[in-house]
Design an enzyme around this catalytic site. Structure first.
Site, PDB file in Angstrom:
ATOM      1  N   LYS A  95      44.767  71.574 -34.820  1.00 40.53           N
ATOM      2  CA  LYS A  95      44.765  70.988 -33.424  1.00 40.53           C
ATOM      3  C   LYS A  95      45.868  71.366 -32.852  1.00 40.53           C
ATOM      4  O   LYS A  95      46.624  70.529 -32.068  1.00 40.53           O
ATOM      5  CB  LYS A  95      44.802  69.400 -33.750  1.00 40.53           C
ATOM      6  CG  LYS A  95      43.505  68.943 -34.529  1.00 40.53           C
ATOM      7  CD  LYS A  95      43.408  67.419 -34.498  1.00 40.53           C
ATOM      8  CE  LYS A  95      42.303  66.954 -35.313  1.00 40.53           C
ATOM      9  NZ  LYS A  95      42.705  67.036 -36.792  1.00 40.53           N
TER      10      LYS A  95
HETATM   11  O1  OMP Z   1      39.636  68.103 -36.259  1.00 40.95           O
HETATM   12  C1  OMP Z   1      39.432  67.380 -37.206  1.00 40.95           C
HETATM   13  O2  OMP Z   1      39.104  67.930 -38.346  1.00 40.95           O
HETATM   14  C2  OMP Z   1      39.386  65.833 -37.036  1.00 40.95           C
HETATM   15  C3  OMP Z   1      39.034  65.590 -35.542  1.00 40.95           C
HETATM   16  C4  OMP Z   1      38.757  64.333 -35.425  1.00 40.95           C
HETATM   17  O3  OMP Z   1      38.204  63.758 -34.293  1.00 40.95           O
HETATM   18  N1  OMP Z   1      38.771  63.276 -36.412  1.00 40.95           N
HETATM   19  C5  OMP Z   1      39.162  63.771 -37.740  1.00 40.95           C
HETATM   20  O4  OMP Z   1      39.303  62.840 -38.682  1.00 40.95           O
HETATM   21  N2  OMP Z   1      39.364  64.923 -37.941  1.00 40.95           N
HETATM   22  C6  OMP Z   1      39.968  65.446 -39.278  1.00 40.95           C
HETATM   23  O5  OMP Z   1      38.919  65.090 -40.088  1.00 40.95           O
HETATM   24  C7  OMP Z   1      39.495  64.780 -41.597  1.00 40.95           C
HETATM   25  C8  OMP Z   1      38.778  63.299 -41.487  1.00 40.95           C
HETATM   26  O6  OMP Z   1      39.229  62.863 -42.879  1.00 40.95           O
HETATM   27  P1  OMP Z   1      38.371  61.709 -43.798  1.00 40.95           P
HETATM   28  O7  OMP Z   1      38.519  60.590 -42.743  1.00 40.95           O
HETATM   29  O8  OMP Z   1      39.133  61.324 -44.900  1.00 40.95           O
HETATM   30  O9  OMP Z   1      37.029  62.318 -44.025  1.00 40.95           O
HETATM   31  C9  OMP Z   1      40.912  64.694 -41.306  1.00 40.95           C
HETATM   32  O10 OMP Z   1      41.613  65.866 -41.752  1.00 40.95           O
HETATM   33  C10 OMP Z   1      41.214  64.602 -39.867  1.00 40.95           C
HETATM   34  O11 OMP Z   1      42.495  65.146 -39.471  1.00 40.95           O
END
Ligand code: OMP
Length: 271
Positions: A95
Site C-alpha cells: 500500500k
Molecule cells: O490491500 C489489501 O490487501 C487490503 C485492502 C483492504 O481494503 N482491506 C484489507 O484487509 N486488505 C488486506 O487484506 C488482508 C485481510 O486479511 P484477513 O482479514 O485476515 O482476511 C490484510 O493483509 C489486509 O492488510
C-alpha cells in the site's frame, strides 16, 4: 508473461479466484514453531505447499515481516514461490504512496528485491506517485479504491462533483493510468454494492477483493457483484481465516481444508 497474463492463466488452469494472504503473526503460530529462528519461513512454506492448488495468487503483507525484522524471510518466501510455483502471481501488499523519487525506491523494493508480480499502492498522492510502478508494464499495479475497513468511508465516500471519491479513483485508473493494461483495483468484500458499482465502471479490470473470512464479507454477494461477464476478474483474499484455521501441528492441513471450502464457495456462484 505479464502479471495480468499470469493471473488470467491461473484462473483458467486452477479454476480458482481465491487469493491467499500471507500475514504471519507469531502469536498465532502453533507451539512447535514458537521460538524457532526461521519460524515465519517454515510456517509460510507449509501453508503455500498445502494450498497452492487452491490459489490464484499469494499476497504477503509486508508489515507482518518488517515489524519482526523478517524481510529476509519474506525474500526467501518470494524466491520459493517463484521457483516452486512460477504460475502463481505474487502480490506484495505494501500500500505504498509517496513522491516519485521515493516511489521509485519502493518500486525497486517490490519488483527487484522481492520479485513481486504486483504491488498494492495508495492513489492519494496522484499520478506521479504511481508512475514508477506503471513504468514496469509487465508488473501489476493494484490501486486502493473502496477499502474493506469501516474508516475507508471517511474519505472514499466523500461526494466530489456528484459522485463518491472512490468512483473517481476507479475512473482515473481505468481511463488514464491503465495505458499498459497492468492495473487492478482494491475493493472490499464488505461493500458489495460499491463492488458492483466499480465492476460496472471498469469493465474486465481485475479486482483484489479482501474482506471475506475474518472480516465477515459474504461470498455470494461478493462474487455476484465482482465477477466479470465471463465469470472471472477477481482475486478474493482471505488471510487469517485460512492461516490460523488450527494452531497445532496440523495447521497446514486445516488451512488447506478452509482454502478448498473457500475456493468452492466462490466457484458455486460463478455462472
Ligand atoms: O490491500 C489489501 O490487501 C487490503 C485492502 C483492504 O481494503 N482491506 C484489507 O484487509 N486488505 C488486506 O487484506 C488482508 C485481510 O486479511 P484477513 O482479514 O485476515 O482476511 C490484510 O493483509 C489486509 O492488510
Amino acid at each position: 508473461m505479464t502479471f495480468i497474463e499470469k493471473l488470467s492463466a491461473v484462473w483458467q488452469s486452477q479454476k480458482t479466484q481465491l487469493c491467499i494472504g500471507l500475514d504471519p503473526d507469531l502469536a498465532k503460530f502453533p507451539a512447535h514453531l514458537q521460538g524457532k529462528p526461521d519460524a515465519i519461513l517454515t510456517f509460510c512454506k507449509e501453508i503455500i505447499d498445502a494450498t497452492a492448488d487452491t490459489a490464484c495468487a499469494f499476497k504477503p503483507q509486508i508489515a507482518y515481516f518488517a515489524a519482526l525484522r523478517a524481510e529476509d524471510q519474506l525474500e526467501a518466501i518470494c524466491s520459493y514461490l517463484r521457483e516452486r510455483y512460477p504460475h502463481i502471481p505474487i502480490v506484495l501488499d505494501a500500500k505504498r504512496g509517496d513522491i516519485g523519487a521515493t516511489a521509485e525506491q519502493y518500486a525497486r523494493e517490490a519488483f527487484e528485491r522481492y520479485g513481486a508480480d504486483a504491488v498494492t499502492v495508495n492513489p492519494y498522492m496522484g499520478f506521479d506517485s504511481v508512475q514508477p510502478y506503471l513504468e514496469r508494464p509487465d508488473r501489476g499495479v493494484i490501486v486502493l479504491c473502496r477499502t474493506s475497513n469501516a474508516g475507508g468511508s471517511d474519505l472514499q465516500f466523500l461526494n466530489v462533483d456528484g459522485k463518491p471519491l472512490y468512483q473517481h479513483v476507479a475512473h482515473l485508473v481505468a481511463d488514464k493510468w491503465n495505458t499498459n493494461g497492468q492495473c487492478a483495483l482494491v475493493v472490499g468484500a464488505t461493500f458489495p454494492n460499491e463492488l458492483a458499482q466499480v465492476r460496472a465502471l471498469v469493465g474486465d479490470m481485475p479486482l483484489l477483493i479482501p474482506g471475506i473470512g475474518a472480516q465477515g464479507g459474504d461470498i455470494k454477494a461478493t462474487v455476484e457483484a465482482g465477477r466479470t461477464a465471463n465469470g472471472t476478474g477477481m482475486m478474493i483474499n482471505s488471510s487469517r481465516a485460512i492461516l490460523y484455521a488450527k494452531a497445532d501441528e496440523t495447521f497446514a492441513q486445516a488451512a488447506r481444508q478452509v482454502a478448498l471450502e473457500t475456493r468452492d464457495a466462490i466457484n458455486r456462484y460463478i455462472v
